[in-house]
Scaffold this motif. Structure first.
Motif, PDB file in Angstrom:
ATOM      1  N   PRO A 174     -21.546  -6.453   3.688  1.00 43.30           N
ATOM      2  CA  PRO A 174     -20.099  -6.207   3.718  1.00 43.30           C
ATOM      3  C   PRO A 174     -19.332  -6.968   2.636  1.00 43.30           C
ATOM      4  O   PRO A 174     -18.320  -6.472   2.142  1.00 43.30           O
ATOM      5  N   GLN A 175     -19.809  -8.128   2.238  1.00 43.10           N
ATOM      6  CA  GLN A 175     -19.109  -8.890   1.208  1.00 43.10           C
ATOM      7  C   GLN A 175     -19.078  -8.142  -0.112  1.00 43.10           C
ATOM      8  O   GLN A 175     -18.147  -8.315  -0.904  1.00 43.10           O
ATOM      9  N   LEU A 176     -20.053  -7.281  -0.383  1.00 41.63           N
ATOM     10  CA  LEU A 176     -20.064  -6.489  -1.611  1.00 41.63           C
ATOM     11  C   LEU A 176     -19.345  -5.151  -1.437  1.00 41.63           C
ATOM     12  O   LEU A 176     -18.701  -4.657  -2.356  1.00 41.63           O
ATOM     13  N   ALA A 177     -19.479  -4.563  -0.263  1.00 44.54           N
ATOM     14  CA  ALA A 177     -18.969  -3.210  -0.047  1.00 44.54           C
ATOM     15  C   ALA A 177     -17.482  -3.147   0.272  1.00 44.54           C
ATOM     16  O   ALA A 177     -16.779  -2.282  -0.242  1.00 44.54           O
ATOM     17  N   LEU A 178     -17.004  -4.039   1.114  1.00 43.64           N
ATOM     18  CA  LEU A 178     -15.622  -3.928   1.580  1.00 43.64           C
ATOM     19  C   LEU A 178     -14.573  -3.945   0.471  1.00 43.64           C
ATOM     20  O   LEU A 178     -13.584  -3.210   0.563  1.00 43.64           O
ATOM     21  N   PRO A 179     -14.739  -4.727  -0.611  1.00 40.43           N
ATOM     22  CA  PRO A 179     -13.743  -4.631  -1.685  1.00 40.43           C
ATOM     23  C   PRO A 179     -13.667  -3.243  -2.329  1.00 40.43           C
ATOM     24  O   PRO A 179     -12.623  -2.855  -2.852  1.00 40.43           O
ATOM     25  N   LYS A 180     -14.734  -2.484  -2.291  1.00 38.99           N
ATOM     26  CA  LYS A 180     -14.756  -1.133  -2.881  1.00 38.99           C
ATOM     27  C   LYS A 180     -14.172  -0.089  -1.932  1.00 38.99           C
ATOM     28  O   LYS A 180     -13.782   0.987  -2.353  1.00 38.99           O
ATOM     29  N   PHE A 181     -14.144  -0.384  -0.630  1.00 41.27           N
ATOM     30  CA  PHE A 181     -13.713   0.578   0.385  1.00 41.27           C
ATOM     31  C   PHE A 181     -12.352   0.174   0.943  1.00 41.27           C
ATOM     32  O   PHE A 181     -12.227  -0.230   2.093  1.00 41.27           O
ATOM     33  N   GLN A 182     -11.329   0.292   0.100  1.00 43.40           N
ATOM     34  CA  GLN A 182      -9.960   0.019   0.536  1.00 43.40           C
ATOM     35  C   GLN A 182      -9.411   1.238   1.272  1.00 43.40           C
ATOM     36  O   GLN A 182      -9.988   2.328   1.225  1.00 43.40           O
ATOM     37  N   ALA A 183      -8.288   1.080   1.936  1.00 43.14           N
ATOM     38  CA  ALA A 183      -7.674   2.175   2.699  1.00 43.14           C
ATOM     39  C   ALA A 183      -7.456   3.392   1.802  1.00 43.14           C
ATOM     40  O   ALA A 183      -7.038   3.269   0.654  1.00 43.14           O
TER      41      ALA A 183
END
Length: 179
Positions: free
Chosen positions: A143-152
């Motif tokens: 999640p630390q790598l993915a969440l910045p790419k998956f914004q609202a």
């Protein structure tokens, strides 16, 4: 034994008998005669079967290595990080048009040219058909790598194996459950 396996076994036995009959015919016929040539041709019917038997033996010797366990298997429970709207593409074959079952499903979510391993969960009380948008929870392996790419409102594609099977967009992050 399945019907196909029993039929293949019967074909192999019949071709073996034909080849043995051809060998006997060739042995008993006079050299240079048509009967000897027919016996030779009957013996040659066995050649494709020998190739199939050899390839079957090789495939039995070359067993694939067992797959390594998924890092998701080591996690205790499903902990969603995002709520997404996911639309699975309809199947190309009508026989595959069955409801998506409840439970865990694994995939890679692709944004641009980056893919992130994820799993999503269909609650036990609902299943759905492909082609309709569904709000589902997603958990990332990293999640630390993915969440910045998956914004609202970010759009993404779902990759399973070598095929893109769905499209989606991020609705909102999911707050972690408090103990």
């Amino acid at each position: 034994m399945t019907t196909i396996q029993s039929r293949r076994k019967l074909i192999v036995i019949i071709l073996l008998c034909v080849a043995l009959g051809g060998a006997a015919m060739r042995q008993l016929a006079a050299p240079g005669s048509t009967l000897r040539d027919i016996g030779t041709l009957l013996m040659l019917l066995w050649v494709p079967i020998i190739g199939n038997v050899i390839s079957w033996l090789i495939s039995r010797l070359r067993r694939p290595a067992p797959m390594a366990p998924s890092p998701f298997d080591e996690r205790p429970a499903f902990e969603p990080q995002l709520l997404v709207e996911l639309t699975l593409r309809p199947p190309k074959l009508p026989a595959e048009d069955i409801p998506v079952p409840a439970g865990e499903h694994r995939c890679a979510l692709v944004v641009g040219n980056e893919a992130f391993s994820a799993r999503w969960w269909v609650p036990a009380d609902r299943s759905f058909r492909r082609g309709s948008p569904q709000a589902l929870e997603v958990e990332f392996l990293a999640p630390q790598l993915a969440l910045p790419k998956f914004q609202a409102e970010a759009g993404f594609r779902m990759l399973v194996g070598e095929s893109f099977i769905g499209d989606g967009r991020v609705l909102r992050p999911v707050e972690p459950a408090r103990p």
